[in-house]
Design a protein around this motif. Structure first.
Motif, mmCIF file in Angstrom:
data_model
loop_
_atom_site.group_PDB
_atom_site.id
_atom_site.type_symbol
_atom_site.label_atom_id
_atom_site.label_comp_id
_atom_site.label_asym_id
_atom_site.label_seq_id
_atom_site.Cartn_x
_atom_site.Cartn_y
_atom_site.Cartn_z
ATOM 1 N N VAL A 175 67.462 26.340 66.598
ATOM 2 C CA VAL A 175 67.134 25.614 65.368
ATOM 3 C C VAL A 175 66.478 24.280 65.695
ATOM 4 C CG1 VAL A 175 68.088 24.526 63.301
ATOM 5 C CG2 VAL A 175 68.969 26.747 64.054
ATOM 6 N N ALA A 176 66.972 23.596 66.727
ATOM 7 C CA ALA A 176 66.411 22.305 67.112
ATOM 8 C C ALA A 176 64.947 22.437 67.530
ATOM 9 C CB ALA A 176 67.231 21.694 68.244
ATOM 10 N N PHE A 225 55.875 28.000 61.284
ATOM 11 C CA PHE A 225 55.798 28.985 62.367
ATOM 12 C C PHE A 225 56.947 28.792 63.347
ATOM 13 C CE2 PHE A 225 50.904 29.236 61.909
ATOM 14 C CZ PHE A 225 51.022 30.277 60.993
ATOM 15 N N GLY A 226 57.542 27.601 63.348
ATOM 16 C CA GLY A 226 58.670 27.339 64.233
ATOM 17 C C GLY A 226 59.858 28.256 63.983
ATOM 18 N N LEU A 227 59.888 28.908 62.820
ATOM 19 C CA LEU A 227 60.978 29.848 62.532
ATOM 20 C C LEU A 227 61.012 30.997 63.526
ATOM 21 C CD1 LEU A 227 60.732 30.007 58.624
ATOM 22 C CD2 LEU A 227 62.510 28.883 59.990
ATOM 23 N N VAL A 228 59.903 31.197 64.260
ATOM 24 C CA VAL A 228 59.878 32.263 65.267
ATOM 25 C C VAL A 228 60.933 32.028 66.343
ATOM 26 C CG1 VAL A 228 58.186 31.233 66.848
ATOM 27 C CG2 VAL A 228 58.309 33.712 66.609
ATOM 28 N N LEU A 229 61.384 30.776 66.486
ATOM 29 C CA LEU A 229 62.432 30.492 67.473
ATOM 30 C C LEU A 229 63.749 31.169 67.108
ATOM 31 C CD1 LEU A 229 62.127 28.703 70.035
ATOM 32 C CD2 LEU A 229 60.336 28.315 68.343
ATOM 33 N N PRO A 232 61.809 42.005 63.379
ATOM 34 C CA PRO A 232 60.688 41.895 64.333
ATOM 35 C C PRO A 232 60.177 40.458 64.394
ATOM 36 C CG PRO A 232 59.978 42.946 62.292
ATOM 37 C CD PRO A 232 61.471 42.824 62.198
ATOM 38 N N ARG A 233 59.672 40.063 65.554
ATOM 39 C CA ARG A 233 59.276 38.669 65.742
ATOM 40 C C ARG A 233 58.147 38.256 64.814
ATOM 41 N NH1 ARG A 233 56.306 35.850 70.123
ATOM 42 N NH2 ARG A 233 56.067 37.822 71.227
ATOM 43 N N TRP A 234 57.201 39.177 64.550
ATOM 44 C CA TRP A 234 56.053 38.809 63.715
ATOM 45 C C TRP A 234 56.474 38.375 62.318
ATOM 46 C CZ3 TRP A 234 55.423 41.297 59.144
ATOM 47 C CH2 TRP A 234 56.026 42.558 59.007
ATOM 48 N N LEU A 235 57.619 38.900 61.833
ATOM 49 C CA LEU A 235 58.068 38.585 60.478
ATOM 50 C C LEU A 235 58.400 37.101 60.316
ATOM 51 C CD1 LEU A 235 58.579 40.030 57.793
ATOM 52 C CD2 LEU A 235 60.947 40.359 58.503
ATOM 53 N N PHE A 236 58.781 36.441 61.405
ATOM 54 C CA PHE A 236 59.154 35.028 61.329
ATOM 55 C C PHE A 236 57.941 34.113 61.153
ATOM 56 C CE2 PHE A 236 62.744 37.106 63.244
ATOM 57 C CZ PHE A 236 63.844 36.425 62.751
ATOM 58 N N TYR A 237 56.754 34.678 61.350
ATOM 59 C CA TYR A 237 55.544 33.897 61.119
ATOM 60 C C TYR A 237 55.122 33.930 59.649
ATOM 61 C CZ TYR A 237 54.696 33.577 66.168
ATOM 62 O OH TYR A 237 54.784 33.287 67.509
ATOM 63 N N ALA A 238 55.676 34.848 58.858
ATOM 64 C CA ALA A 238 55.237 35.044 57.478
ATOM 65 C C ALA A 238 55.411 33.796 56.600
ATOM 66 C CB ALA A 238 55.964 36.241 56.863
ATOM 67 N N SER A 285 53.995 28.649 72.209
ATOM 68 C CA SER A 285 54.334 27.944 73.447
ATOM 69 C C SER A 285 55.808 27.572 73.461
ATOM 70 C CB SER A 285 53.470 26.690 73.600
ATOM 71 O OG SER A 285 52.104 27.016 73.676
ATOM 72 N N ALA A 286 56.293 27.061 72.322
ATOM 73 C CA ALA A 286 57.703 26.683 72.241
ATOM 74 C C ALA A 286 58.601 27.900 72.426
ATOM 75 C CB ALA A 286 57.987 26.016 70.895
ATOM 76 N N TYR A 287 58.219 29.024 71.806
ATOM 77 C CA TYR A 287 59.024 30.240 71.914
ATOM 78 C C TYR A 287 59.068 30.740 73.352
ATOM 79 C CZ TYR A 287 60.538 35.076 71.230
ATOM 80 O OH TYR A 287 61.209 36.269 71.316
#
Length: 251
Positions: A100-101, A170-174, A186-192, A229-231
């Motif tokens: 989350v951070a 987009f940080g929700l992908v973390l 799926p990971r792509w869903l966190f970019y929605a 990059s963060a992920y």
């Protein structure tokens, strides 16, 4: 420990980062894209009345999609930071808190990066272009990239800073691959959410004559780059921690 051991293996950083970098360079370096920009901007501009589809200031749309959206993201991010600190204080810092951070870091870093670039690039807005009712010749990112126009500090329209706030989600992908329900998605869903918020805010700015399509596209790619990059770096750090734990256990 040597520097080589402290750096991540670039082969494990995923394909997204080089692809996104290449796409961003294409957006910056291909002048022909400005023809598409200009054509799409013309759809939002009435050359007879010299008016844009959305007014520069005022109105319900401005209150919701500009002022409201910025405040919602800012206040929401602040509340999330406070809740994270409270949860960590009560439960102790966990891997979930780390995810989350970093997600919140991406949320803040994306618009900060876009707004820093706006101060440095010297690109004009569509509404400033004499061909779209403005009072000067437009300056594109390609003009600046190829040194065809001098730097003018008052021109601050590339990339799209407002839309970058939405793309910060987009940080929700973390949270992908984390715990609970998130582990099964799926990971792509966190970019929605970032795509929806960023393009809604970006299209509104385009309708006001504040940005071309390529400005918003650049902000999207910058946001994706920061999030990817963060992920990848977070995953690399987790692997290092697990490997270290196995080494200690094996001793």
């Amino acid at each position: 420990m040597s520097l080589a051991l402290a750096m991540p293996d670039v082969r494990r950083l995923g394909w997204e980062i080089p692809v996104l970098l290449s796409l961003l360079l294409l957006v910056i370096g291909v002048p022909a894209l400005h023809q598409l920009d200009f054509a799409l901007a013309g759809l939002f501009h009435d050359s007879v009345t010299n008016a844009w589809q959305m007014p520069r200031e005022g109105g319900l749309a401005h209150a919701i999609l500009y002022t409201g959206a910025r405040r919602l993201l800012g206040i929401g991010g602040g509340i999330a930071v406070l809740l994270l600190a409270l949860s960590a204080w009560r439960q102790g810092w966990t891997e979930r808190h780390s995810r989350v951070a970093v997600a919140l870091l991406v949320l803040g870093l994306t618009p900060l990066t876009a707004n820093a670039l706006k101060q440095m690039t010297g690109v004009s807005c569509p509404s400033q272009d004499i061909l779209l009712g403005g009072n000067r010749l437009g300056v594109t990112i390609w003009d600046r990239f190829y040194a065809l126009a001098p730097f003018e500090p008052q021109l601050r329209c590339w990339p799209a800073g407002h839309a970058a706030g939405g793309f910060g989600l987009f940080g929700l992908v973390l949270l992908a691959g984390g715990h609970g329900v998130a582990a099964a998605l799926p990971r792509w869903l966190f970019y929605a959410p970032g795509m929806a918020a960023g393009w809604t805010m970006g299209l509104y700015q385009m309708a006001r004559g504040q940005h071309y399509l390529s400005h918003t596209l650049a902000s999207m790619l910058i946001g994706l780059l920061i999030a990817a990059s963060a992920y990848r770096l977070y995953q690399w750090q987790q692997e290092r921690a697990r490997q270290k734990g196995r080494n200690i256990t094996g001793c």
